[in-house]
Design a protein around this motif. Structure first.
Motif, PDB file in Angstrom:
ATOM      1  N   SER A 123       0.834  -1.199   0.000  1.00  0.00           N
ATOM      2  CA  SER A 123       0.000   0.000   0.000  1.00  0.00           C
ATOM      3  C   SER A 123       0.868   1.248   0.000  1.00  0.00           C
ATOM      4  CB  SER A 123      -0.937   0.013   1.209  1.00  0.00           C
ATOM      5  OG  SER A 123      -0.214   0.139   2.413  1.00  0.00           O
ATOM      6  N   SER A 129       3.840   1.540  -1.470  1.00  0.00           N
ATOM      7  CA  SER A 129       4.761   1.555  -2.608  1.00  0.00           C
ATOM      8  C   SER A 129       6.203   1.376  -2.164  1.00  0.00           C
ATOM      9  CB  SER A 129       4.621   2.878  -3.385  1.00  0.00           C
ATOM     10  OG  SER A 129       5.410   2.863  -4.550  1.00  0.00           O
ATOM     11  N   GLU A 158      -1.156   1.978  -5.809  1.00  0.00           N
ATOM     12  CA  GLU A 158      -0.622   2.160  -4.453  1.00  0.00           C
ATOM     13  C   GLU A 158      -1.008   3.533  -3.894  1.00  0.00           C
ATOM     14  OE1 GLU A 158       3.200  -0.648  -4.149  1.00  0.00           O
ATOM     15  OE2 GLU A 158       3.361   0.872  -5.705  1.00  0.00           O
ATOM     16  N   VAL A 159      -2.297   3.801  -3.961  1.00  0.00           N
ATOM     17  CA  VAL A 159      -2.835   5.065  -3.461  1.00  0.00           C
ATOM     18  C   VAL A 159      -3.411   4.908  -2.061  1.00  0.00           C
ATOM     19  CG1 VAL A 159      -3.340   5.920  -5.769  1.00  0.00           C
ATOM     20  CG2 VAL A 159      -5.081   4.607  -4.558  1.00  0.00           C
ATOM     21  N   GLY A 174       0.204   4.963  -0.167  1.00  0.00           N
ATOM     22  CA  GLY A 174       1.126   5.085  -1.282  1.00  0.00           C
ATOM     23  C   GLY A 174       2.533   5.472  -0.895  1.00  0.00           C
ATOM     24  N   GLY A 231       1.752   8.557  -3.390  1.00  0.00           N
ATOM     25  CA  GLY A 231       0.457   8.097  -2.906  1.00  0.00           C
ATOM     26  C   GLY A 231      -0.580   9.202  -2.896  1.00  0.00           C
ATOM     27  N   GLY A 269      -1.342  10.384  -6.431  1.00  0.00           N
ATOM     28  CA  GLY A 269      -2.122   9.353  -7.111  1.00  0.00           C
ATOM     29  C   GLY A 269      -3.567   9.357  -6.658  1.00  0.00           C
ATOM     30  N   ASN A 281       6.693  -0.632  -7.159  1.00  0.00           N
ATOM     31  CA  ASN A 281       6.740  -1.215  -5.832  1.00  0.00           C
ATOM     32  C   ASN A 281       8.058  -1.928  -5.580  1.00  0.00           C
ATOM     33  OD1 ASN A 281       6.054  -3.880  -4.023  1.00  0.00           O
ATOM     34  ND2 ASN A 281       4.972  -2.070  -3.294  1.00  0.00           N
TER      35      ASN A 281
END
Length: 585
Positions: free
Chosen positions: A357, A359, A386-387, A390, A395, A398, A483
């Motif tokens: 989650s 990243s 991956e927001v 993030g 994050g 995004g 990631n």
């Protein structure tokens, strides 16, 4: 699962949520979003920042529009790729190498250079046996700092674009990059590294030492070490994830104690949590930051609960065998295959959800060994961008793309022009948001389809069937989502995957950054109007639920067919095989 087990998860998250408010406010002060208030890091690290600005010949007072800002981003990262590629190819000629290590092959060097510059940190090699101390520090650790700082700088540029009215500029990328590095990442990394050294993480410029086992024939072993603590601190804090050792955070030198495990886990989420509140300060409406934080928290809670439920249940393949499945040891519990028993199922699954989650990509267990549905959750978290908190900067910007999309859809539902914080969203912003959301999925799905269609892709799969497909899908999701974690049954260190995954990393990083900066520039130039009866409020619980639904809907529509071919079919096969064998196999 006992109450104690639940508290082991909930309490650290509550601590992080409490810390996120002052940390987010501090970052807002660092970047001048709180008028009349300076940060403590300005007084302590300000002289160093000004020195770096002078050496780099950067005029921090000169701002630029989004196009120049984007060009600076591309040039900086392009130079970074070339420089790191050169280091990786020639590391055998560099000083301070007493192990005679050779340079990387051209395709692996390309993959690794792009990986670290894009904040992906995908590793198709074992760091302790492949890289020299100079490569680890001058090459990788530097990129750990600046790639995270670049993500933070781009988020700050978007914050400015939303907050400003009738402006032609969004900031100065070199100045933002230096400020993020010196005043945010450096002080926090120093503190974390000192704590990790205290927990037993090595920090030395020696490449290793010779050890003689207590039992054996007297044969000695070379044990590699190096400046581990400093690299682990920034790889966790900067949501980079690239391990000094091949086993990453499951290695006792990277993660020796339960306390180090907790600190590294919290470090992954600290800045992504905090930047929600920085955003609230930047737009002078803290309710907006809290709403985004709430949406992320709901998605995080759903993901963590689902993964824990899937992994804590008894594996159907062993349910009918004469083995202890009572989970009497709460520290281990659940399905322990592929997990470091020092941490057990709970800490391993919570780490897997946090790292995908946020990243980050750092791992303290083998994701390839997760139960099919438990493995589906981190895979999906990567795929939606991956927001769910993030990466550092990535994050929040995004999720703001999903906010733009949500406001557009909400505007259509009420029959009014979409508005966000008093600024009307036109076709340009909606197109850019859609482009930023959809480009990474294109790279994921096209890359996966190509890999399963050519001999070079299929030959790297050690596990045929649904799980093998899942390994390929995870690899392209991890690369395009920046990631870096993996289902490690895939032999990805071959020219096909090194080149294909490297290209996907570039699409996943810059295919989002450029639309984000375009939106920042467009919104900065707009005037702000007063809210009307037709304006969709973006700070209340209704919008939070709406935003969560948008993320879930986009993720389901985009990836459900691929997930059906991988983890879901694997789960059905596992249950069906267990039933056919009377509960065991």
């Amino acid at each position: 699962m006992s109450l104690v087990d639940g508290l082991r998860i909930v309490l650290p998250l509550l601590v992080l949520a409490v810390l996120a408010v002052p940390v987010g406010t501090w970052i807002a002060r660092v970047f001048g979003f709180v008028p009349g208030e300076s940060s403590w890091t300005e007084r302590v690290f300000g002289p160093l920042e000004r020195l770096v600005l002078r050496v780099a010949r950067v005029d921090a007072t000169r701002e630029s529009g989004w196009r120049r800002y984007a060009l600076d981003v591309l040039v900086f990262h392009g130079v970074g790729v070339l420089a790191l590629y050169a280091i990786l190819r020639t590391q055998g000629l560099l000083p301070f190498d007493d192990r005679g290590l050779d340079g990387m092959s051209p395709d692996l060097a390309f993959d690794t250079a792009v990986s670290f510059v894009t904040n992906t940190n995908w590793q198709s090699y074992a760091g302790e046996t492949t890289l020299t101390i100079v490569t680890q520090t001058v090459g990788l650790a530097v990129q750990n700092f600046v790639s995270a700082a670049a993500g933070l700088a781009i988020a700050i540029a978007l914050f400015r674009g939303i907050a400003r009215k009738g402006a032609a500029t969004v900031g100065n990328f070199p100045a933002d990059l230096i400020k993020a590095t010196v005043q945010v990442l450096l002080p926090l990394s120093l503190g974390i590294a000192i704590v990790l050294v205290g927990q037993g993480v090595p920090q030395t410029f020696a490449s290793g030492f010779v050890a003689t086992p207590i039992e054996g024939d007297g044969t000695t072993n070379f044990v590699p070490v190096g400046p581990v603590a400093s690299q682990i601190a920034i790889k966790q804090l900067g949501t980079n994830g690239g391990g000094f050792f091949n086993a990453n955070a499951a290695h006792p030198f990277e993660n020796p104690t339960p306390l180090s495990n907790l600190i590294e886990w919290m470090a992954m989420l600290l800045l992504p949590f905090a930047l929600c509140f920085t955003f609230g300060k930047a737009v002078a409406d803290t309710r907006q930051g809290r709403a985004i934080f709430a949406a992320m928290a709901i998605l995080f809670a759903l993901s963590l609960s689902g993964a824990l439920a899937a992994e804590w249940r008894v594996n159907p393949a062993v349910a009918g065998l004469a083995v202890d499945t009572t989970h009497s040891d709460d520290a281990v519990g659940g399905n322990t295959e592929g997990k470091e028993v020092r941490f057990g199922t709970i800490d391993s699954v919570s780490w897997a959800i946090a790292t995908t989650s946020a990243s980050c990509g750092a791992v303290n267990a083998m994701h390839d060994s997760l139960m099919p549905l438990a493995g589906l959750v981190p895979l999906w978290l990567i795929q939606v961008g991956e927001v769910v908190f993030g990466g550092v900067g990535a994050g929040i910007y995004g999720m703001l793309l999903f906010v733009v999309l949500g406001v557009f859809i909400g505007g259509l539902m009420v029959g009014r022009t979409p508005e966000y914080l008093g600024k009307k969203l036109d076709a340009f912003e909606t197109k850019m948001a859609t482009l930023g959301i959809l480009l990474p999925p294109v790279a994921i799905l096209v890359g996966t389809a190509l890999a399963v269609s050519v001999d070079a892709g299929r030959a790297a799969v050690a596990n045929p069937g649904a799980h093998g497909f899942g390994e390929i899908l995870y690899a392209f999701s991890s690369a395009s989502g920046n990631n870096g974690s993996a289902f490690c049954g895939l032999s990805a260190n071959v020219p096909f995957f090194n080149l294909a995954l490297g290209l996907c990393m570039l699409v996943g990083r810059f295919g989002v950054i450029l639309p984000v900066l375009a939106i920042a520039g467009s919104l900065a130039a707009k005037k702000r109007g007063a809210a009307s009866l037709g304006t969709l409020p973006t700070h209340g619980s209704l919008f939070v639920v709406f935003l969560v639904a948008i993320v879930l809907l986009v993720g389901a529509l985009t990836y459900l067919p691929a997930l059906l071919l991988g983890p879901i079919v694997e789960h059905i096969d596992l249950v069906g095989s267990a039933a056919a064998n009377g509960g065991g196999s």
